[in-house]
Design a protein around this motif. Structure first.
Motif, PDB file in Angstrom:
ATOM      1  N   VAL A 104       0.840  -1.206   0.000  1.00  0.00           N
ATOM      2  CA  VAL A 104       0.000   0.000   0.000  1.00  0.00           C
ATOM      3  C   VAL A 104       0.872   1.251   0.000  1.00  0.00           C
ATOM      4  O   VAL A 104       0.568   2.236  -0.690  1.00  0.00           O
TER       5      VAL A 104
ATOM      6  N   ALA B  52       2.095   1.687  -3.384  1.00  0.00           N
ATOM      7  CA  ALA B  52       0.989   2.087  -4.260  1.00  0.00           C
ATOM      8  C   ALA B  52       0.853   3.607  -4.265  1.00  0.00           C
ATOM      9  O   ALA B  52       0.602   4.214  -5.318  1.00  0.00           O
TER      10      ALA B  52
ATOM     11  N   TYR C  62      -7.425  -0.882  -2.706  1.00  0.00           N
ATOM     12  CA  TYR C  62      -6.659  -0.081  -3.660  1.00  0.00           C
ATOM     13  C   TYR C  62      -7.588   0.723  -4.566  1.00  0.00           C
ATOM     14  O   TYR C  62      -7.275   1.865  -4.945  1.00  0.00           O
TER      15      TYR C  62
ATOM     16  N   LEU D  66      -7.078   4.674  -4.699  1.00  0.00           N
ATOM     17  CA  LEU D  66      -6.715   5.319  -5.960  1.00  0.00           C
ATOM     18  C   LEU D  66      -7.780   6.327  -6.381  1.00  0.00           C
ATOM     19  O   LEU D  66      -7.451   7.380  -6.954  1.00  0.00           O
TER      20      LEU D  66
ATOM     21  N   PHE E  11      -1.208   5.033   2.507  1.00  0.00           N
ATOM     22  CA  PHE E  11      -1.251   5.514   1.127  1.00  0.00           C
ATOM     23  C   PHE E  11      -0.822   6.981   1.055  1.00  0.00           C
ATOM     24  O   PHE E  11      -0.056   7.370   0.154  1.00  0.00           O
TER      25      PHE E  11
END
Length: 402
Positions: free
Chosen positions: A69, A72, A166, A170, A224
């Protein structure tokens, strides 16, 4: 401008050193670490196998999911941050929306494939326990309702819960990125406040067949966000300061985590820490992101930034190149790894968890995932070169007309 001044200017104002930002080249550390995380996730998704006893979560507070994460957030910033700054939020949001749709389709496809694998296993072995092993019985008990819940991400069987997280993160990226551009420190404070408020109020997304999402997005957005901050720092040319005391603090925390996870009871003998040691030895809260997990992944990230060679340094050895090809195709490898892990669970159960089949399943699975990464890298290279060759005649023709 001193390094400390550049760092403080970035943290509070979102600005880098004066002058043009540096040209970013692909940093192999991202691909290598992400590739390693994907292989660890594959092993961890087959509980009971002997190799899983040697995975990082047994020796520290965080695991591969935390690193995945965090990376990411870094990758999203490097992929979409420049686009938003050049073309605006609207164009960036469209690009991100297309990627979110791809992730959603991938999640639904994996869900259907896993259901098919489990159905085939139950049919062939006459063992209905495979349906319960990954909480997939609602799909067979009431297929229509379960399918609707799966399509709305309100039903997530075990091991199929990372992609939904995710997707949400995102989708939130443009908002978080804009906040980090204004002030990384301010964005982090808001992120931490959202996390703690969610814990206090018991907020989580709905999972109709569980208490909530296994990865609570209200909590995991902190990891994140930290990844986005690291990505923005890279884009602004902010180098990690040489702080030996911080290196030492990170190492000491990792040693503490190792001692806590590998000991029985309280190894320090401090009475007031008895309850804490008992809790982390059982496992740091993954759903709501325990502080111990967050600090552990930050310590690992700091040491990786400080001491792993940047650029292509990690690609000098075969193991680094192998992990990098896995990390470059994270979505494809993750989806394939999830399906292979479910098949691996079934094979190990059918062979009575004998040592030989366990090792063989792990070896074959890792080999297939690395092979998939290598194939996709090769396929990508020939398609890109083909596109370049196809464009070349038109450029030559255009030149000849003028």
């Amino acid at each position: 401008m001193t390094q400390a001044h550049s760092l403080s200017r970035f943290l509070f104002l979102g600005r880098g050193p004066d002058g043009a930002p540096p040209r970013l080249e692909r940093d192999a550390r991202i691909d290598v670490i992400r590739g390693l995380a994907l292989l660890i996730i594959f092993i961890n998704h087959m509980p009971g196998n002997v190799i899983s006893a040697y995975m990082p979560h047994n020796f520290g507070f965080s695991d591969a999911a935390d690193a995945f994460v965090l990376l990411a957030g870094v990758s999203a910033t490097l992929a979409y941050g420049g686009l938003i700054e050049r073309r605006g939020l609207g164009v960036g949001a469209l690009k991100i929306g297309a990627r979110v749709w791809t992730l959603y389709i991938a999640h639904i496809a994996v869900f259907i494939i896993v259901c098919g694998v489990v159905a085939a296993a139950v049919t062939r072995t006459q063992n209905p326990l495979y349906v319960e092993a990954i909480n997939i019985q609602p799909f067979f008990r009431d297929t229509f309702d379960a399918l609707v819940d799966a399509l709305t991400l309100r039903y997530q069987p075990s091991y199929l819960d990372i992609l939904p997280l995710y997707i949400v993160l995102l989708a939130l990226f443009p908002l978080i990125f804009l906040a980090v551009r204004i002030s990384p420190a301010g964005a982090l404070v808001v992120s931490l406040a959202v996390w703690q408020a969610a814990l206090a109020l018991g907020l989580n997304f709905t999972n109709v067949h569980a208490a909530g999402w296994f990865f609570n997005p209200f909590a995991w957005q902190v990891v994140f966000t930290l990844g986005i901050i690291l990505g923005c720092a890279a884009r602004r040319g902010i180098a990690a300061p040489r702080l030996l005391w911080l290196d030492a603090a990170a190492i000491l925390f990792l040693v503490l985590a190792y001692v806590a996870k590998t000991s029985f009871g309280n190894p320090l003998g401090i009475a007031m820490l008895n309850e804490w040691f008992d809790s982390v030895q059982l496992g740091s809260d993954k759903t709501n992101l325990a502080w111990s997990r967050l600090l552990h992944v930050l310590a690992l990230a700091w040491l990786a930034i400080r001491w792993l060679p940047a650029g292509e340094g990690l690609l000098r050895r075969a193991i680094g190149r192998g992990l990098a090809v896995v990390g470059r195709h994270s979505l494809d490898v993750f989806c394939a790894g999830t399906v292979l892990a479910i098949i691996g669970q079934i094979v190990m159960a059918e062979t009575g968890f004998a040592l030989g089949p366990q090792l063989l399943v792990c070896l074959v699975g890792i080999t297939l995932l690395i092979g998939l990464g290598m194939f996709l890298t090769w396929y990508q290279s020939i398609t890109l070169s083909g596109a370049t060759d196809a464009r070349a005649p038109s450029r030559r023709a255009s030149a000849s007309l003028h």
